[in-house]
Design a protein around this motif. Structure first.
Motif, PDB file in Angstrom:
ATOM      1  N   ARG A  59     -28.249 -29.433 -10.150  1.00 61.51           N
ATOM      2  CA  ARG A  59     -27.981 -27.955 -10.397  1.00 61.51           C
ATOM      3  C   ARG A  59     -28.902 -27.481 -11.704  1.00 61.51           C
ATOM      4  O   ARG A  59     -29.535 -26.467 -11.593  1.00 61.51           O
ATOM      5  CB  ARG A  59     -26.555 -27.765 -10.673  1.00 61.51           C
ATOM      6  CG  ARG A  59     -26.165 -26.571 -11.090  1.00 61.51           C
ATOM      7  CD  ARG A  59     -26.289 -25.546  -9.967  1.00 61.51           C
ATOM      8  NE  ARG A  59     -25.540 -25.597  -8.795  1.00 61.51           N
ATOM      9  CZ  ARG A  59     -24.340 -25.229  -8.343  1.00 61.51           C
ATOM     10  NH1 ARG A  59     -23.814 -24.372  -9.336  1.00 61.51           N
ATOM     11  NH2 ARG A  59     -23.959 -25.460  -7.247  1.00 61.51           N
ATOM     12  N   ILE A  90     -31.691 -24.404 -11.156  1.00 61.68           N
ATOM     13  CA  ILE A  90     -31.323 -22.999 -11.850  1.00 61.68           C
ATOM     14  C   ILE A  90     -32.461 -22.698 -12.883  1.00 61.68           C
ATOM     15  O   ILE A  90     -33.114 -22.020 -13.103  1.00 61.68           O
ATOM     16  CB  ILE A  90     -30.063 -23.087 -12.741  1.00 61.68           C
ATOM     17  CG1 ILE A  90     -28.869 -23.342 -11.430  1.00 61.68           C
ATOM     18  CG2 ILE A  90     -29.552 -21.922 -13.371  1.00 61.68           C
ATOM     19  CD1 ILE A  90     -28.902 -22.178 -10.366  1.00 61.68           C
ATOM     20  N   HIS A 142     -25.430 -26.274 -15.004  1.00 59.58           N
ATOM     21  CA  HIS A 142     -25.762 -24.851 -14.699  1.00 59.58           C
ATOM     22  C   HIS A 142     -25.823 -24.165 -15.944  1.00 59.58           C
ATOM     23  O   HIS A 142     -26.542 -23.377 -16.325  1.00 59.58           O
ATOM     24  CB  HIS A 142     -24.813 -24.105 -13.707  1.00 59.58           C
ATOM     25  CG  HIS A 142     -25.221 -22.823 -13.025  1.00 59.58           C
ATOM     26  ND1 HIS A 142     -25.068 -22.483 -11.698  1.00 59.58           N
ATOM     27  CD2 HIS A 142     -25.657 -21.719 -13.498  1.00 59.58           C
ATOM     28  CE1 HIS A 142     -25.353 -21.345 -11.363  1.00 59.58           C
ATOM     29  NE2 HIS A 142     -26.072 -20.778 -12.638  1.00 59.58           N
TER      30      HIS A 142
END
Length: 460
Positions: free
Chosen positions: A19, A23, A320
């Motif tokens: 993740r 991102i 994130h």
């Protein structure tokens, strides 16, 4: 020309690392990710995803048994381990491919080898010997199961890693541990037809959960398997083509497999943390601040290697938040205080917020709303099963500070309840919510009178 080969080097291709890499790349960072095993990490490859598929497989046994009460005539069911294993493994491979594709699509370079830290801005790839200079390094290497206690013969046991490699369903299995991994695998094997023993040194399973939920689970598991609490393992030995486990009380359990699920440790050995002056804590976890930054400004860590809250969704959120903070210009940190979670036992458990003991310690005066009932389905199936629901309310603010559910689909229910509790919902908010009837979940909004009042009427 940049002094670095990449902006971000991620060590570990599990949920948190993937993740963060995706991102960060989406914000324009040049990202490289190293994974020495398979992209997807514990959850996808040998954890919650394949385990949940096995939970589903086991629950069909109850469905077949319950069908007669609803007018169905079902022949003698037969389970085939090989079919489940091949289809489960194929699904894991499919998901791994999706993880790879998503990273590549985001512009992340994947390196299929082990990486270690050389200095605050350098990692070394062990297979190729290549070094990579990175402005920042993110450690997301997760954790691994350990075989404890270190008794004679412990090497004959398997862990939650090797359990997915079993070529056949063990006729007899001993599961050792009292956490959610032990509880879930014991439930799986019992449901699939193994003669299952669950052994735990404590007097209750699932330390940290609400005591009434723990008691309800013990009652249910006592009917489904051989549950032994307050006992410890003394040794394991080969015997008669199988294994013999001797307990501290001198009793022996003869099985085909022993599954150790007593704990996990962060994967920090040989990672190179000592080279940059990062000292791990007592369990081997990397200390970080609220923004997942270590004492070395260029090095961050997320997920189980930090031992904050060892759950896949938490690792994802941490990854994130790291990318948003460092590359998105949106400082973000994860609130670890309210985390909805589920235990995929059978029956299932769903929890958000504090247990009753913790709530009393923190808030002092609380009201406890409770419902224990037979599910509607069981009235025709004849199954002796109960659902337990508890709602804990801080008397001073009327805010709901804990919800605990034991019963079918508790994990699904707690996800929705978790939204309300995270938003700070009060008991009055619950009360004015119209019930969905007929459902088990409607009990959450129809409990009007606290079962026990721990303070005088009119106080608080």
């Amino acid at each position: 020309m940049s002094a670095f080969d990449v902006d971000l080097f991620v060590i570990g291709g599990g949920s948190g690392g993937v993740r963060a890499a995706r991102i960060a790349a989406g914000y324009g960072a040049r990202v490289m990710l190293a994974e020495e095993y398979r992209v997807g990490g514990t959850c996808v490859i040998r954890g919650c995803v394949p385990k949940k598929l096995m939970v589903y497989a086991g629950r069909f046994a109850d469905e077949f048994a319950d069908a007669a009460g609803f007018g169905w005539t079902v022949g003698q069911p037969r389970f085939d381990w090989g079919t489940l294993k091949s289809r489960r493994d194929a699904e894991v491979t499919r998901l791994e491919g999706i993880y790879d594709a998503n990273l590549i699509r985001a512009g992340v370079e994947i390196v299929p080898e082990r990486a270690v830290i050389e200095d605050p801005h350098t990692v070394r790839l062990l297979k190729s010997g290549r070094t990579v200079r990175a402005e920042r390094i993110l450690v997301a290497v997760g954790a691994h199961p350990v075989k404890e206690p270190a008794v004679p013969g412990i090497d004959l046991a398997i862990t939650s890693n090797e359990v997915f490699e079993l070529e056949s369903l063990p006729e007899r299995i001993l599961v050792i541990g009292g956490g959610y991994i032990a509880v879930e695998f014991a439930g799986i094997f019992a449901a699939l037809g193994s003669r299952t023993t669950l052994l735990h040194r404590g007097e209750r399973l699932l330390r940290g959960f609400d005591d009434e939920i723990r008691d309800a689970l013990a009652e249910a598991y006592g009917q489904r398997m051989d549950l032994r609490l307050g006992r410890t393992l003394r040794r394991i030995a080969r015997q008669d083509g199988g294994l013999c486990a001797e307990l501290d009380d001198g009793s022996e359990i003869r099985v085909d497999q022993v599954l150790i699920a007593t704990g996990r440790r962060p994967n920090v050995d040989g990672l190179g943390l000592d080279r940059v002056g990062i000292e791990t804590d007592g369990v081997g976890a990397i200390p970080v601040d609220a923004y997942s930054q270590t004492k070395v400004p260029s090095i961050y860590a997320v997920g189980d290697v930090t031992n904050r809250a060892n759950l896949t969704p938490v690792a994802i959120r941490e990854g994130h938040a790291f990318a948003d903070t460092v590359y998105g210009g949106r400082p973000s940190c994860v609130d670890h205080r309210l985390i909805p979670t589920a235990v995929f036992s059978t029956p299932e458990i769903g929890v958000v917020g504090h247990n009753e003991a913790a709530a009393r310690e923190i808030y002092g005066k609380i009201d406890v709303y409770k419902a224990r009932f037979r599910p509607m389905k069981a009235t025709l199936s004849g199954r002796e099963e109960r659902i337990l629901m508890k709602v804990l309310v801080d008397c001073a603010s009327d805010r709901v500070v804990g919800v605990h559910i034991f019963g079918h689909d508790a994990g699904e229910v707690i996800q929705a309840v978790g939204i309300a509790v995270t938003m700070g919902a009060t008991k009055a908010d619950f009360d004015r919510t119209i019930a969905v009837h007929p459902t088990a979940a409607e009990e959450l909004v129809t409990m009007r009178v606290p079962e026990v009042t721990k303070h005088p009427v009119g106080v608080g």
